[in-house]
Design a protein around this motif. Structure first.
Motif: not given
Length: 73
Positions: A21, A45-46, A49, A51-53, A56, A62
């Motif tokens: 993560n 970004a993952l 996209t 991300v805010c946490t 993830m 990835d």
């Protein structure tokens, strides 16, 4: 392994990491003072996209992008 891209003025080559993560990614960078300063102001970004946490999940193949702030005119 996941690929980490350091975009814009961060100026570092991409690296591959084996993490589960984004919290683990932050831990990997904890001893790098310069990178810690960037992490404090970057968006993440993952797979393109935002991300805010940090909890993830990250899997192999990835793409994680560190996006520094920009200004334009």
């Amino acid at each position: 392994m996941a690929k980490v891209e350091f975009l814009g003025p961060i100026g570092r080559p991409s690296i591959e990491v084996d993490i589960v993560n984004l919290t683990e990614l932050k831990t990997l960078f904890q001893d790098d003072k310069e990178l810690q300063e960037w992490l404090a102001i970057c968006a993440v970004a993952l797979n393109d996209t935002l991300v805010c946490t940090l909890d993830m999940p990250v899997t192999s193949n990835d793409k994680i992008s560190l996006l520094p702030p920009v200004c334009g005119g």
